[in-house]
Motif scaffolding. Structure first.
Motif, PDB file in Angstrom:
ATOM      1  N   GLY A  11      -6.274 -27.095  15.617  1.00 54.43           N
ATOM      2  CA  GLY A  11      -6.776 -27.044  16.954  1.00 54.43           C
ATOM      3  C   GLY A  11      -6.761 -25.748  17.183  1.00 54.43           C
ATOM      4  O   GLY A  11      -7.851 -25.031  17.925  1.00 54.43           O
ATOM      5  N   ILE A  12      -5.775 -24.728  16.638  1.00 53.69           N
ATOM      6  CA  ILE A  12      -5.782 -23.384  17.030  1.00 53.69           C
ATOM      7  C   ILE A  12      -6.908 -22.654  16.408  1.00 53.69           C
ATOM      8  O   ILE A  12      -7.681 -21.950  16.977  1.00 53.69           O
ATOM      9  CB  ILE A  12      -4.393 -22.641  16.489  1.00 53.69           C
ATOM     10  N   LEU A  13      -7.196 -22.922  15.293  1.00 54.43           N
ATOM     11  CA  LEU A  13      -8.331 -22.532  14.415  1.00 54.43           C
ATOM     12  C   LEU A  13      -9.866 -22.718  15.122  1.00 54.43           C
ATOM     13  O   LEU A  13     -10.622 -22.132  15.312  1.00 54.43           O
ATOM     14  CB  LEU A  13      -8.360 -22.935  13.094  1.00 54.43           C
ATOM     15  N   ALA A  14      -9.883 -23.950  15.628  1.00 59.18           N
ATOM     16  CA  ALA A  14     -11.047 -24.466  16.501  1.00 59.18           C
ATOM     17  C   ALA A  14     -11.415 -23.658  17.465  1.00 59.18           C
ATOM     18  O   ALA A  14     -12.377 -23.269  17.938  1.00 59.18           O
ATOM     19  CB  ALA A  14     -11.004 -25.977  16.584  1.00 59.18           C
ATOM     20  N   GLY A  15      -9.985 -23.155  18.258  1.00 58.22           N
ATOM     21  CA  GLY A  15     -10.126 -22.523  19.648  1.00 58.22           C
ATOM     22  C   GLY A  15     -10.604 -21.150  19.106  1.00 58.22           C
ATOM     23  O   GLY A  15     -11.359 -20.356  19.888  1.00 58.22           O
ATOM     24  N   VAL A  16     -10.034 -20.734  17.960  1.00 55.47           N
ATOM     25  CA  VAL A  16     -10.654 -19.312  17.595  1.00 55.47           C
ATOM     26  C   VAL A  16     -12.011 -18.961  17.353  1.00 55.47           C
ATOM     27  O   VAL A  16     -12.638 -18.275  17.725  1.00 55.47           O
ATOM     28  CB  VAL A  16      -9.589 -18.765  16.637  1.00 55.47           C
ATOM     29  N   ALA A  17     -12.400 -20.054  16.565  1.00 53.84           N
ATOM     30  CA  ALA A  17     -13.826 -20.325  15.963  1.00 53.84           C
ATOM     31  C   ALA A  17     -14.610 -20.482  17.310  1.00 53.84           C
ATOM     32  O   ALA A  17     -15.795 -19.634  17.444  1.00 53.84           O
ATOM     33  CB  ALA A  17     -14.052 -21.353  15.173  1.00 53.84           C
ATOM     34  N   THR A  18     -14.425 -21.463  18.164  1.00 50.03           N
ATOM     35  CA  THR A  18     -15.269 -21.326  19.406  1.00 50.03           C
ATOM     36  C   THR A  18     -15.295 -19.929  20.370  1.00 50.03           C
ATOM     37  O   THR A  18     -16.333 -19.539  20.788  1.00 50.03           O
ATOM     38  CB  THR A  18     -14.689 -22.402  20.525  1.00 50.03           C
ATOM     39  N   GLY A  19     -13.961 -19.344  20.429  1.00 51.67           N
ATOM     40  CA  GLY A  19     -14.142 -18.067  20.990  1.00 51.67           C
ATOM     41  C   GLY A  19     -15.098 -17.023  20.382  1.00 51.67           C
ATOM     42  O   GLY A  19     -15.860 -16.353  20.903  1.00 51.67           O
ATOM     43  N   ALA A  21     -17.634 -17.621  18.516  1.00 47.59           N
ATOM     44  CA  ALA A  21     -19.144 -18.083  18.618  1.00 47.59           C
ATOM     45  C   ALA A  21     -19.514 -17.564  20.031  1.00 47.59           C
ATOM     46  O   ALA A  21     -20.625 -17.080  20.341  1.00 47.59           O
ATOM     47  CB  ALA A  21     -19.201 -19.432  18.737  1.00 47.59           C
ATOM     48  N   ILE A  22     -18.596 -17.644  21.123  1.00 49.94           N
ATOM     49  CA  ILE A  22     -18.793 -17.273  22.400  1.00 49.94           C
ATOM     50  C   ILE A  22     -19.195 -15.976  22.828  1.00 49.94           C
ATOM     51  O   ILE A  22     -20.181 -15.506  23.036  1.00 49.94           O
ATOM     52  CB  ILE A  22     -17.864 -17.883  23.538  1.00 49.94           C
ATOM     53  N   ALA A  23     -18.163 -15.039  22.028  1.00 46.30           N
ATOM     54  CA  ALA A  23     -18.314 -13.740  22.099  1.00 46.30           C
ATOM     55  C   ALA A  23     -19.604 -13.135  21.378  1.00 46.30           C
ATOM     56  O   ALA A  23     -20.390 -12.248  22.000  1.00 46.30           O
ATOM     57  CB  ALA A  23     -17.234 -13.093  21.441  1.00 46.30           C
ATOM     58  N   ARG A  24     -20.114 -13.909  20.174  1.00 42.10           N
ATOM     59  CA  ARG A  24     -21.244 -13.285  19.548  1.00 42.10           C
ATOM     60  C   ARG A  24     -22.166 -13.610  20.408  1.00 42.10           C
ATOM     61  O   ARG A  24     -23.227 -12.824  20.516  1.00 42.10           O
ATOM     62  CB  ARG A  24     -21.403 -13.996  18.342  1.00 42.10           C
TER      63      ARG A  24
END
Length: 60
Positions: A11-19, A21-24
């Protein structure tokens, strides 16, 4: 109990990956100049109006 740890880590890794992608996407979006944004918005508006009227979208 071990499965909960893995589930939490996933769950933590999914949150980091989503963040990330949004930043990019935000960085890419900010590289448009005002004229490009205006042109894209006008094109999208023309397509929406054509869709409402049942006409084919304008070429170009």
């Amino acid at each position: 109990m071990r499965a909960w740890k893995w589930l939490g880590l996933a769950g933590i890794l999914a949150g980091v990956a989503t963040g990330a992608a949004i930043a990019r996407d935000e960085r890419v979006r900010r590289h448009y100049d005002a004229a490009e944004i205006r042109e894209r918005l006008h094109r999208r508006h023309d397509e929406a109006v054509a869709r409402e009227a049942g006409d084919p979208p304008p070429a170009g």
